[in-house]
Enzyme design. Structure first.
Site, PDB file in Angstrom:
ATOM      1  CG  ASP A 185      -2.170  -1.105   0.560  1.00 41.92           C
ATOM      2  OD1 ASP A 185      -2.418  -1.276  -0.200  1.00 41.92           O
ATOM      3  OD2 ASP A 185      -3.122  -1.124   2.377  1.00 41.92           O
ATOM      4  CG  ASP A 245      -6.426  -1.317  -1.069  1.00 45.21           C
ATOM      5  OD1 ASP A 245      -6.701  -2.406  -1.361  1.00 45.21           O
ATOM      6  OD2 ASP A 245      -5.667  -1.132  -0.501  1.00 45.21           O
TER       7      ASP A 245
END
Length: 196
Positions: free
Chosen positions: A155, A169
């Site tokens: 991330d 995401d």
């Protein structure tokens, strides 16, 4: 009813003589089947683009940002900061990596099952976003440390006072929002529209 189905792309099963009860011909069914294939192609195209953008961005982040200080994009309101997330989207459920891997695999299977009856371009886009995002994070879970089906997702998009996330995401969330909108509008994946 048969005319409406012909227009929105829902082929009926033709009778033996080549026409169904509404007067559509086998040629109409073939044209509609072609429209369905184009929707699958749209789904796969969106999925591939979402997947490649996610994969490329993660490769760049690992190569250039990991173990480096965050990069301010919009002051401290938005930063790029590399982290490894063993949980789900937005850092939720870090103790359930294997379960999230199984869920992502299940989502992919369901998308392919729905795709067999897909005649709606908006649904193709939504499902393509879901598929690309699910594949992006599943790739991390399978191939990244600490091990197969336990890998941590990369991330890097870090808004101020929010969880850090990635392009996969974002694709999943956008696809999910689009599905909710389509459902509220009464549009089904098979192209039918219903009023409740």
């Amino acid at each position: 009813m048969a005319e409406a189905e012909r227009i929105i792309g829902m082929p009926e099963n033709p009778d033996v003589d080549g026409t169904d009860e509404g007067g559509s011909t086998a040629a109409d069914a073939a044209v509609n089947a072609g429209r369905g294939k184009r929707k699958i192609l749209a789904l796969l195209s969106v999925a591939v683009v979402a997947y490649l953008l996610d994969l490329g961005s993660k490769m760049l982040v690992v190569a250039k940002l990991e173990h480096q200080p965050p990069i301010d994009i919009i002051g401290d309101w938005l930063q790029f900061r590399a982290i490894r997330n063993p949980g789900a989207a937005f850092g939720i459920g870090e103790a359930f990596t294997v379960i999230f891997t199984i869920i992502a695999t299940g989502v992919i299977v369901v998308i392919f099952r729905i795709a067999r009856k897909l005649y709606s371009l908006p649904w193709a886009i939504a499902l393509g976003l879901l598929l690309g995002g699910a594949l992006g994070n599943l790739t991390d879970r399978i191939f990244r440390a600490p091990g197969v089906f336990e890998g941590a997702v990369v991330d890097f998009i870090a808004p101020k006072n929010s969880a850090v996330f990635n392009l996969a995401d974002s694709a999943i969330v956008c696809g999910g929002i689009l599905i909710v909108i389509l459902s509220f509008k009464g549009l089904d994946p098979d192209g039918t529209v219903h009023k409740d």
